[in-house]
Design a protein around this motif. Structure first.
Motif, PDB file in Angstrom:
ATOM      1  N   PRO A   1      -3.757  -8.252  -1.611  1.00  0.00           N
ATOM      2  CA  PRO A   1      -3.981  -7.428  -0.416  1.00  0.00           C
ATOM      3  C   PRO A   1      -4.718  -6.137  -0.756  1.00  0.00           C
ATOM      4  O   PRO A   1      -4.476  -5.537  -1.804  1.00  0.00           O
ATOM      5  CB  PRO A   1      -2.568  -7.116   0.073  1.00  0.00           C
ATOM      6  CG  PRO A   1      -1.668  -8.085  -0.586  1.00  0.00           C
ATOM      7  CD  PRO A   1      -2.341  -8.532  -1.841  1.00  0.00           C
TER       8      PRO A   1
ATOM      9  N   ALA B   1      -4.303  -3.362   0.351  1.00  0.00           N
ATOM     10  CA  ALA B   1      -3.378  -2.223   0.294  1.00  0.00           C
ATOM     11  C   ALA B   1      -3.081  -1.827  -1.148  1.00  0.00           C
ATOM     12  O   ALA B   1      -2.572  -0.736  -1.391  1.00  0.00           O
ATOM     13  CB  ALA B   1      -2.082  -2.552   1.021  1.00  0.00           C
TER      14      ALA B   1
ATOM     15  N   ALA C   1       2.441  -1.304   2.953  1.00  0.00           N
ATOM     16  CA  ALA C   1       1.331  -2.167   3.347  1.00  0.00           C
ATOM     17  C   ALA C   1       1.167  -3.332   2.379  1.00  0.00           C
ATOM     18  O   ALA C   1       0.902  -4.470   2.779  1.00  0.00           O
ATOM     19  CB  ALA C   1       0.031  -1.357   3.407  1.00  0.00           C
ATOM     20  N   PHE C   2       1.381  -3.052   1.084  1.00  0.00           N
ATOM     21  CA  PHE C   2       1.186  -4.087   0.064  1.00  0.00           C
ATOM     22  C   PHE C   2       2.258  -5.167   0.161  1.00  0.00           C
ATOM     23  O   PHE C   2       1.963  -6.349   0.284  1.00  0.00           O
ATOM     24  CB  PHE C   2       1.205  -3.446  -1.325  1.00  0.00           C
ATOM     25  CG  PHE C   2       0.911  -4.417  -2.442  1.00  0.00           C
ATOM     26  CD1 PHE C   2      -0.396  -4.790  -2.716  1.00  0.00           C
ATOM     27  CD2 PHE C   2       1.932  -4.958  -3.200  1.00  0.00           C
ATOM     28  CE1 PHE C   2      -0.672  -5.686  -3.734  1.00  0.00           C
ATOM     29  CE2 PHE C   2       1.662  -5.847  -4.220  1.00  0.00           C
ATOM     30  CZ  PHE C   2       0.362  -6.217  -4.488  1.00  0.00           C
ATOM     31  N   TRP C   3       3.521  -4.742   0.150  1.00  0.00           N
ATOM     32  CA  TRP C   3       4.593  -5.746   0.171  1.00  0.00           C
ATOM     33  C   TRP C   3       4.926  -6.211   1.590  1.00  0.00           C
ATOM     34  O   TRP C   3       5.695  -7.151   1.769  1.00  0.00           O
ATOM     35  CB  TRP C   3       5.828  -5.217  -0.562  1.00  0.00           C
ATOM     36  CG  TRP C   3       5.666  -5.304  -2.056  1.00  0.00           C
ATOM     37  CD1 TRP C   3       5.606  -6.455  -2.791  1.00  0.00           C
ATOM     38  CD2 TRP C   3       5.509  -4.236  -2.987  1.00  0.00           C
ATOM     39  NE1 TRP C   3       5.425  -6.159  -4.121  1.00  0.00           N
ATOM     40  CE2 TRP C   3       5.369  -4.808  -4.281  1.00  0.00           C
ATOM     41  CE3 TRP C   3       5.479  -2.848  -2.869  1.00  0.00           C
ATOM     42  CZ2 TRP C   3       5.192  -4.032  -5.431  1.00  0.00           C
ATOM     43  CZ3 TRP C   3       5.310  -2.098  -4.018  1.00  0.00           C
ATOM     44  CH2 TRP C   3       5.168  -2.679  -5.278  1.00  0.00           C
TER      45      TRP C   3
ATOM     46  N   GLN D   1       2.685  -7.327   3.625  1.00  0.00           N
ATOM     47  CA  GLN D   1       1.609  -8.233   4.054  1.00  0.00           C
ATOM     48  C   GLN D   1       2.145  -9.506   4.719  1.00  0.00           C
ATOM     49  O   GLN D   1       1.623  -9.957   5.726  1.00  0.00           O
ATOM     50  CB  GLN D   1       0.776  -8.615   2.820  1.00  0.00           C
ATOM     51  CG  GLN D   1      -0.641  -8.992   3.127  1.00  0.00           C
ATOM     52  CD  GLN D   1      -1.442  -7.777   3.585  1.00  0.00           C
ATOM     53  OE1 GLN D   1      -1.168  -6.682   3.162  1.00  0.00           O
ATOM     54  NE2 GLN D   1      -2.398  -7.991   4.463  1.00  0.00           N
TER      55      GLN D   1
END
Lengths: 360, 309
Positions: free
Chosen positions: A321, A323, B107-109, B111
């Motif tokens: 991602p 992010a 935001a990363f985890w 997703q």
């Protein structure tokens, strides 16, 4: 083994250079573990993140292009942070620069006025400056916390841009999409490096860095800013006014951020869109700290942050991602702040400390 | 055109909108009463929102979702704690770092949960209240967390002013050197306050994702964490005023939903600016009286603590 921090009488020179490197090493190590934890080959992912994007001439040009906004805003922020003025709203000032510059480009659309891009940049800088003047005024006149006001103005600027590209500045032939016309060629930043997107705005970077270094080291205004940051009481005693530091810091950063916004829309973007910045204004805060608030340091740090932004896009190809770029930025800032302790303090064992004091 | 039902609907929406702000701002109030400014509320809310949502979505158990959101917020706040209390990092910088880490991590985890919907929380039936004329309609539509936020405000006001714990917290915030000289563990109290602040921000975030919307989108707090920080100043560090302030923001925020209903020909983007503009306005109104801020703000707020011995 009990440890204690003892303030250093003068900052350690070795640690000044070593601490940012240490922070970077920590961030990369974090990346290694992170990629491993999501089942990617960490070496391949790190290579795709930090090496592949700059392995070609085009990649290098993109790095320079991305570092430009970060460095210009970071230079301004560093001046403010040194003076203990906290402008967190550079992202909003950037957006206003984009709106101001974009409005000029659209007003002169199809007129064929040579050098329109210069006007676009100047208007952008003025618009950013005007937006930055709001928190500066509220701080100096009403004592309102500049962190909160400048931050709130980011959201206001964001909605303002959205409103304009949905309405007044929307492309009349754009089938209702929320975007402006593509700017005319004379409103676009001329390309510096043929075959890439790097434009002549890049030439402003060395100029700005040297000018800011000169201002902060060799002028009375710069001296005042540094003193008011290091010791507000001493500054007040010397008759240096705090409002003046606030105004200088905000107007300078606002102008730089506004210029950046205008150069983005007249450069790689080429039109007004609802989203024009991948958080340059926030990343520039990290740039300022990572560069230890010195002009040269900021320029170097901007290229590293640029790599973090570009690398994040690149590892998307591996299904990571995007992010991850923001996560790396946050971890890097934490590591930078934490490692700064080595510059300001000595770490000693408690027993050691007593021996030292007995000797002294 | 403006009838009772609409007013009730607006009040319900305003109180629900205010609830995450109340939780987060109450947490920050305790942190600031203990002498620290944690600007990482936004990051802690996001982490609470995503973890709370993941648990709520998977198990359907709201109590568990809020608990996990609280723990996640508290865990994240410990980064701030170590940076500020042990490594003597500037509090503003440490808080900003927390906001960026929290935004990136969520935001990363998050997703896998991005854009998913869950069944929201039903209203809490309180016997008697919902039978009241007109107001009963209002009470019958509020969920348990709205009431819990008010209880938390009352409890915090009580603890701060009427208990030994509150006295210790305030002593640490007013003058950390005196508190240290009296044998109070300044660092210990501040760790506790920071963890509490993180937990409350986490609950506020979890309410946002599990009850109010109820879905997870990255960056969904949209500045609410910062508004919570502003609310503490606006309330001059008093829980009751904080609740009133949060309701005011709730009303302003839902104006953008009802603005068109009142026949206001204002574009939605302009109405969406209102909560942020109102935040600036109230900050200006409160801060212009510098004496009042100085009298109410904890004496050691924002200052680094370095025990001499």
């Amino acid at each position: 083994m009990p440890l204690r921090l003892v303030p250093r009488t003068r900052p350690s020179r070795l640690a000044q250079y070593g601490a940012p490197v240490l922070a970077l090493v920590f961030t990369v190590a974090f990346g290694f573990v992170l990629f491993l934890s999501i089942g990617r080959d960490p070496w391949a992912a790190l290579h795709a993140y930090f090496v592949a994007p700059i392995s070609s001439a085009f990649g290098l040009s993109e790095l320079l292009l991305t570092a430009l906004p970060l460095a210009l805003i970071g230079l301004g922020l560093a001046i403010g942070f040194r003076a203990n003025v906290w402008n967190i709203g550079a992202e909003g000032q950037l957006l206003l620069g984009a709106i101001g510059g974009g409005a000029v480009a659209l007003a002169l659309w199809g007129e064929g006025v040579p050098g329109t891009f210069v006007l676009v940049c100047l208007t952008g800088a003025l618009a950013g400056m005007a937006w930055a003047a709001i928190p500066a005024f509220l701080k100096t006149r009403f004592n309102a916390n500049e962190i909160l006001t400048s931050l709130m103005l980011i959201y206001v600027a964001d909605h303002l841009l959205s409103w304009l590209v949905h309405g007044a500045l929307r492309n009349p032939q754009g089938f209702g999409f929320p975007e402006s016309r593509l700017f005319s060629p004379e409103a676009l930043m001329p390309i510096l490096w043929p075959g890439t997107r790097l434009h002549i705005g890049w030439l402003l970077l060395p100029v700005a860095a040297v000018a800011i270094w000169f201002m902060s080291r060799h002028t009375l205004a710069g001296y005042r800013l540094r003193v008011s940051g290091l010791s507000p009481n001493a500054a007040a005693y010397a008759g240096f006014s705090q409002p003046q530091s606030v105004w200088i810091s905000f107007l300078l950063t606002g102008a730089l951020a506004g210029l950046v916004g205008a150069m983005e829309v007249a450069g790689p973007v080429g039109q007004l869109l609802p989203e024009i910045s991948p958080g340059y204004g926030f990343a520039a805060i990290i740039v300022a700290f990572l560069g230890r608030l010195s002009p040269l340091g900021v320029v170097l740090a901007a290229h590293l942050l640029a790599l973090i932004l570009i690398g994040g896009e690149n590892v998307q190809l591996l299904g990571v991602p995007i992010a991850v770029a923001q996560l790396f930025q946050g971890v890097l800032l934490v590591a930078v702040l934490a490692s700064d302790v080595l510059v300001r303090y000595r770490i000693v064992r408690i027993g050691q400390l007593e021996t030292d004091e007995a000797a002294a | 055109m403006i009838d009772g039902a609409l007013i009730v609907a607006m009040l319900v929406a305003a109180m629900r909108t205010a609830t995450p702000l109340i939780f987060a701002a109450l947490g920050e109030l305790i942190v600031e009463k203990a002498g620290c400014v944690n600007l990482g509320v936004e990051g802690m809310m996001l982490v609470g929102a995503v973890t709370g949502f993941a648990v709520g979505y998977t198990t359907g158990n709201f109590a568990l979702a809020f608990a996990v959101g609280a723990i996640a917020g508290a865990v994240l706040s410990m980064i701030y704690g170590v940076l500020v209390l042990h490594l003597h990092v500037n509090q503003y910088a440490a808080g900003l770092a927390l906001t960026i880490v929290g935004g990136g991590a969520s935001a990363f985890w998050g997703q896998a949960w991005q854009g998913l919907n869950m069944r929201g929380m039903g209203p809490l039936e309180i016997p008697g209240l919902s039978a009241l004329p007109t107001l009963g309609d209002l009470f019958s539509r509020l969920d348990a967390m709205v009431y819990l936020a008010l209880l938390a405000a009352a409890a915090i006001a009580y603890v701060l002013t009427r208990t030994r714990l509150g006295l210790i917290i305030r002593a640490v915030g007013e003058n950390h050197d005196s508190a240290h000289a009296l044998g109070v563990s300044v660092i210990g109290v501040r760790y506790g306050a920071i963890a509490f602040g993180g937990a409350m921000a986490g609950i506020g975030g979890a309410y946002l994702s599990c009850v109010m919307t109820p879905l997870w989108i990255e960056g969904m707090t949209a500045g609410r964490g910062w508004i919570a920080v502003a609310l503490v100043v606006f309330a001059t560090w008093r829980p009751a005023r904080l609740v009133l302030g949060a309701w005011l923001f709730g009303l302003v925020t839902i104006m953008q939903l009802h603005g068109q209903g009142f026949g206001l020909a204002v574009p939605s983007q302009i109405l969406a600016m209102l909560p942020y503009l109102v935040t600036i306005l109230v900050l200006v109104l409160i801060s212009r009286d510098a004496t009042r801020i100085r009298l109410n703000a904890p004496g050691s707020l924002g200052k680094p603590f370095q025990p001499t011995a």
